[in-house]
Design a protein around this motif. Sequence first.
Motif, PDB file in Angstrom:
ATOM      1  N   ARG A 172       0.863  -1.183   0.000  1.00 47.80           N
ATOM      2  CA  ARG A 172       0.000   0.000   0.000  1.00 47.80           C
ATOM      3  C   ARG A 172       0.894   1.226   0.000  1.00 47.80           C
ATOM      4  O   ARG A 172       1.839   1.322   0.790  1.00 47.80           O
ATOM      5  CB  ARG A 172      -0.909   0.034   1.236  1.00 47.80           C
ATOM      6  CG  ARG A 172      -1.974  -1.034   1.270  1.00 47.80           C
ATOM      7  CD  ARG A 172      -2.786  -0.921   2.566  1.00 47.80           C
ATOM      8  NE  ARG A 172      -3.675   0.251   2.561  1.00 47.80           N
ATOM      9  CZ  ARG A 172      -3.685   1.193   3.499  1.00 47.80           C
ATOM     10  NH1 ARG A 172      -2.836   1.130   4.525  1.00 47.80           N
ATOM     11  NH2 ARG A 172      -4.540   2.209   3.441  1.00 47.80           N
ATOM     12  N   ARG A 175      -4.702  -0.015  -7.482  1.00 47.76           N
ATOM     13  CA  ARG A 175      -6.079   0.424  -7.246  1.00 47.76           C
ATOM     14  C   ARG A 175      -6.109   1.238  -5.958  1.00 47.76           C
ATOM     15  O   ARG A 175      -5.348   0.976  -5.021  1.00 47.76           O
ATOM     16  CB  ARG A 175      -7.025  -0.774  -7.140  1.00 47.76           C
ATOM     17  CG  ARG A 175      -6.658  -1.776  -6.052  1.00 47.76           C
ATOM     18  CD  ARG A 175      -7.630  -2.940  -5.998  1.00 47.76           C
ATOM     19  NE  ARG A 175      -7.217  -3.916  -4.990  1.00 47.76           N
ATOM     20  CZ  ARG A 175      -7.469  -3.794  -3.687  1.00 47.76           C
ATOM     21  NH1 ARG A 175      -8.141  -2.729  -3.236  1.00 47.76           N
ATOM     22  NH2 ARG A 175      -7.067  -4.727  -2.833  1.00 47.76           N
ATOM     23  N   THR A 176      -6.965   2.204  -5.909  1.00 47.98           N
ATOM     24  CA  THR A 176      -7.059   3.102  -4.755  1.00 47.98           C
ATOM     25  C   THR A 176      -8.089   2.580  -3.768  1.00 47.98           C
ATOM     26  O   THR A 176      -9.233   2.271  -4.152  1.00 47.98           O
ATOM     27  CB  THR A 176      -7.444   4.517  -5.207  1.00 47.98           C
ATOM     28  OG1 THR A 176      -6.503   4.980  -6.172  1.00 47.98           O
ATOM     29  CG2 THR A 176      -7.463   5.474  -4.026  1.00 47.98           C
ATOM     30  N   ASP A 177      -7.700   2.469  -2.474  1.00 51.10           N
ATOM     31  CA  ASP A 177      -8.638   1.993  -1.452  1.00 51.10           C
ATOM     32  C   ASP A 177      -9.392   3.165  -0.838  1.00 51.10           C
ATOM     33  O   ASP A 177      -9.232   4.330  -1.245  1.00 51.10           O
ATOM     34  CB  ASP A 177      -7.917   1.163  -0.383  1.00 51.10           C
ATOM     35  CG  ASP A 177      -6.882   1.965   0.387  1.00 51.10           C
ATOM     36  OD1 ASP A 177      -6.911   3.216   0.327  1.00 51.10           O
ATOM     37  OD2 ASP A 177      -6.033   1.346   1.069  1.00 51.10           O
ATOM     38  N   GLU A 178     -10.210   2.868   0.175  1.00 54.28           N
ATOM     39  CA  GLU A 178     -11.072   3.911   0.750  1.00 54.28           C
ATOM     40  C   GLU A 178     -10.294   5.000   1.469  1.00 54.28           C
ATOM     41  O   GLU A 178     -10.805   6.118   1.689  1.00 54.28           O
ATOM     42  CB  GLU A 178     -12.082   3.276   1.713  1.00 54.28           C
ATOM     43  CG  GLU A 178     -11.467   2.556   2.899  1.00 54.28           C
ATOM     44  CD  GLU A 178     -11.133   1.104   2.580  1.00 54.28           C
ATOM     45  OE1 GLU A 178     -10.868   0.338   3.525  1.00 54.28           O
ATOM     46  OE2 GLU A 178     -11.162   0.737   1.380  1.00 54.28           O
ATOM     47  N   ASP A 179      -9.056   4.733   1.848  1.00 56.35           N
ATOM     48  CA  ASP A 179      -8.223   5.732   2.515  1.00 56.35           C
ATOM     49  C   ASP A 179      -7.423   6.592   1.540  1.00 56.35           C
ATOM     50  O   ASP A 179      -6.658   7.463   1.962  1.00 56.35           O
ATOM     51  CB  ASP A 179      -7.262   5.051   3.489  1.00 56.35           C
ATOM     52  CG  ASP A 179      -7.987   4.342   4.626  1.00 56.35           C
ATOM     53  OD1 ASP A 179      -9.049   4.857   5.036  1.00 56.35           O
ATOM     54  OD2 ASP A 179      -7.502   3.295   5.083  1.00 56.35           O
ATOM     55  N   GLY A 180      -7.553   6.317   0.250  1.00 54.50           N
ATOM     56  CA  GLY A 180      -6.809   7.076  -0.747  1.00 54.50           C
ATOM     57  C   GLY A 180      -5.426   6.512  -1.020  1.00 54.50           C
ATOM     58  O   GLY A 180      -4.665   7.113  -1.784  1.00 54.50           O
ATOM     59  N   TRP A 181      -5.083   5.394  -0.386  1.00 56.10           N
ATOM     60  CA  TRP A 181      -3.811   4.740  -0.637  1.00 56.10           C
ATOM     61  C   TRP A 181      -3.944   3.840  -1.865  1.00 56.10           C
ATOM     62  O   TRP A 181      -5.039   3.391  -2.208  1.00 56.10           O
ATOM     63  CB  TRP A 181      -3.372   3.904   0.571  1.00 56.10           C
ATOM     64  CG  TRP A 181      -2.904   4.724   1.737  1.00 56.10           C
ATOM     65  CD1 TRP A 181      -3.532   5.800   2.289  1.00 56.10           C
ATOM     66  CD2 TRP A 181      -1.704   4.517   2.474  1.00 56.10           C
ATOM     67  NE1 TRP A 181      -2.812   6.300   3.326  1.00 56.10           N
ATOM     68  CE2 TRP A 181      -1.670   5.529   3.480  1.00 56.10           C
ATOM     69  CE3 TRP A 181      -0.658   3.611   2.418  1.00 56.10           C
ATOM     70  CZ2 TRP A 181      -0.630   5.639   4.390  1.00 56.10           C
ATOM     71  CZ3 TRP A 181       0.388   3.707   3.330  1.00 56.10           C
ATOM     72  CH2 TRP A 181       0.400   4.710   4.296  1.00 56.10           C
ATOM     73  N   THR A 182      -2.811   3.562  -2.524  1.00 51.75           N
ATOM     74  CA  THR A 182      -2.786   2.704  -3.701  1.00 51.75           C
ATOM     75  C   THR A 182      -2.279   1.320  -3.328  1.00 51.75           C
ATOM     76  O   THR A 182      -1.196   1.187  -2.740  1.00 51.75           O
ATOM     77  CB  THR A 182      -1.887   3.296  -4.800  1.00 51.75           C
ATOM     78  OG1 THR A 182      -2.378   4.585  -5.157  1.00 51.75           O
ATOM     79  CG2 THR A 182      -1.872   2.392  -6.036  1.00 51.75           C
TER      80      THR A 182
END
Length: 315
Positions: free
Chosen positions: A240, A260-267
């Motif tokens: 991440r 892909r970007t998760d809900e926290d904005g991390w990739t």
Amino acid sequence: MKSSRLVSILLLLQTRGRMTAAQLAEELEVSVRTVYRDTEALAAAGVPLYADAGHAGGYRLLDGYRTRLTGLTPGEAEALFLSGVPGPAAQLGLGPVLAAAQLKVRAALPAELRDHADRISGRFHLDAPGWYTDADDTPFLPAVADAVWNGRVLHVTYRRWREPTDVERRLEPYGLVLKAGRWYVVAGPGPRTFRVDQILELAATGEGFERPGDFDLAAYWAAHQRDFLSRLHRAQAVVRLAPGVALAGPAGDAVRANGRTDEDGWTVATVPIESLDRAHGDFLRLGTGIEVLEPAELRDRIAATAAELVRRYGD
């Protein structure tokens, strides 16, 4: 030697206009008396060379006397001077040859294209090696280059990374490649790639060889790099990355391809790694900007390092 000097005088005057005998002597590293003799020889050969007396005098060519290269666009003229890399040329023993070639090309260019070339030379400089690295010691590079050019077999003592480290090799050198400040020779049979700075001893022979007619050095090197990277990155890791944090090289390519970007904005992405040891060091440099999810062994090693840092620097 004299014929080369006569051509140099002609090209210097053609490029720079009027020059005194003292200026020519300094440029050519000869005596003024030698310049006098050479200019007399040029005049005797029919070159329209004139000498003006007085404080502002000097030698000059008849206006309009010049040989021009035709068909060159401004971009092509710029590329010619941008492609001349003095450092590698000097390493190959071709520094004076490159300088003479550039002088000849510049002298033959029309004034407009010469201005374009001069602008490129004054605004771009290529320094291939990376920072914080000493240049490789390559004492045998000129000999290898000569063998490449003349198609001669080399017998070398070569140091490789695995046992036995020092081995004897018979090389049929097809070409030289400069990559990130390091020289490689591509040689048959095979062909195979050897670092020139790892050649410990070299014996040139008079034996010739036939370079394969279908061998393409650029195509071989591109394939060699792809194969090297595929063998280098045999493992994978799931990571991440914080917003704004980027990975370089194949790992960066993988992030752009499958991230892909998760809900926290991390990739979140699956990236290739060379080894656990190498990935451990590389990922730690990113600090809190990265989290390793898999493999578990790599995640545990980084966690253990972080815990040790807390113990060392914490209260």
